[in-house]
Design a protein around this motif. Structure first.
Motif, mmCIF file in Angstrom:
data_model
loop_
_atom_site.group_PDB
_atom_site.id
_atom_site.type_symbol
_atom_site.label_atom_id
_atom_site.label_comp_id
_atom_site.label_asym_id
_atom_site.label_seq_id
_atom_site.Cartn_x
_atom_site.Cartn_y
_atom_site.Cartn_z
ATOM 1 N N SER A 1 43.293 -25.345 -1.436
ATOM 2 C CA SER A 1 44.307 -24.864 -2.367
ATOM 3 C C SER A 1 45.696 -25.204 -1.839
ATOM 4 C CB SER A 1 44.168 -23.352 -2.557
ATOM 5 O OG SER A 1 44.319 -22.691 -1.313
ATOM 6 N N SER B 1 52.288 -30.859 -9.535
ATOM 7 C CA SER B 1 51.667 -29.660 -8.964
ATOM 8 C C SER B 1 52.546 -29.030 -7.892
ATOM 9 C CB SER B 1 50.297 -29.998 -8.386
ATOM 10 O OG SER B 1 50.414 -30.881 -7.289
ATOM 11 N N ARG C 1 55.160 -26.141 -8.924
ATOM 12 C CA ARG C 1 54.738 -24.741 -9.082
ATOM 13 C C ARG C 1 55.142 -23.914 -7.862
ATOM 14 N NH1 ARG C 1 49.451 -27.100 -10.150
ATOM 15 N NH2 ARG C 1 49.241 -27.616 -12.361
ATOM 16 N N THR D 1 47.734 -34.985 -4.183
ATOM 17 C CA THR D 1 47.845 -34.236 -5.427
ATOM 18 C C THR D 1 48.874 -34.904 -6.327
ATOM 19 O OG1 THR D 1 48.147 -32.005 -6.331
ATOM 20 C CG2 THR D 1 49.663 -32.688 -4.589
#
Length: 215
Positions: A17, A54, A57, A50
């Motif tokens: 994550s 992203s 965020r 990634t």
């Protein structure tokens, strides 16, 4: 016909994550390796495997990212308890010098018009508190901070590849116009009370003489 999952290829491992500490530590590694100019959201996204969007965020943009990276690079100040005013200032100065030598891209950021972050304030608090604990009124403690911090930052700005080499001066024909600098770049020794000493130590010793005389 439904595929038999027992014989299917194993699934790709789940990507860890994404969080702000991971983004900041990766950005710090990029800045240390290739300089602050190389740090961008697309580059960081590639390093993390990634999509650039992203990242937004967690961090609104590069300016905020640089602030976080600087805070991470500075870390915590050294412990000064039990030292004299002069010894504490010396410990603080050499610790900050070491941080800036490890992260030279941070030097110009600390002289800009940006707001100081938690780590910078922590370093300032450490030296101010030390000076106050050693009996200096707060206005004098601020003077100590300005003097010592200014010296370290200035010395760091002149370190590394900010200056040409002696060969550069000679090759360009400018040695005669910059004779003192040519001597310094050529390895002229700096002498202190104990003999030859590094240039940073010599300047720091003289700076600290204005804070508290040597014992």
């Amino acid at each position: 016909m439904t595929a038999d999952l027992r014989w299917a290829a194993p699934p790709a491992p789940a990507r860890p994550s994404l969080d702000r500490p991971t983004i900041v530590s990766t950005a710090l590694a990029v800045a240390d390796a290739d300089g602050l100019a190389a740090l961008s959201m697309p580059r960081l996204a590639r390093e993390l495997g990634t999509a650039p969007m992203s990242l937004y965020r967690h961090v609104p943009g590069k300016e905020a990212l640089v602030d976080l990276v600087l805070d991470e690079a500075l870390g915590a100040p050294p412990e000064l308890a039990g030292r004299s005013l002069r010894a504490g200032c010396e410990r603080w100065a050499t610790a900050l010098r070491d941080v800036l030598a490890e992260h030279p891209w941070a030097v110009p950021l600390m002289a800009g018009d940006r707001t100081a972050g938690p780590a910078e304030c922590g370093w300032a608090e450490a030296l101010l508190a030390h000076a106050v604990d050693r009996g200096r009124p707060l206005p004098e403690a601020v003077e100590v901070l300005h003097l010592v911090h200014g010296y370290v930052r200035g010395a760091a700005a002149l370190a590394g590849d900010r200056l040409p080499t002696a060969h550069d001066l000679e090759r360009s024909g400018r040695s005669d116009g910059l004779p003192v600098l040519a001597r310094l770049l050529g390895g002229a020794a700096v002498r202190g009370p104990g003999g030859v000493e590094p240039l940073f130590d010599s300047g720091l010793r003289r700076t600290l003489d204005a804070v508290e005389p040597a014992p």
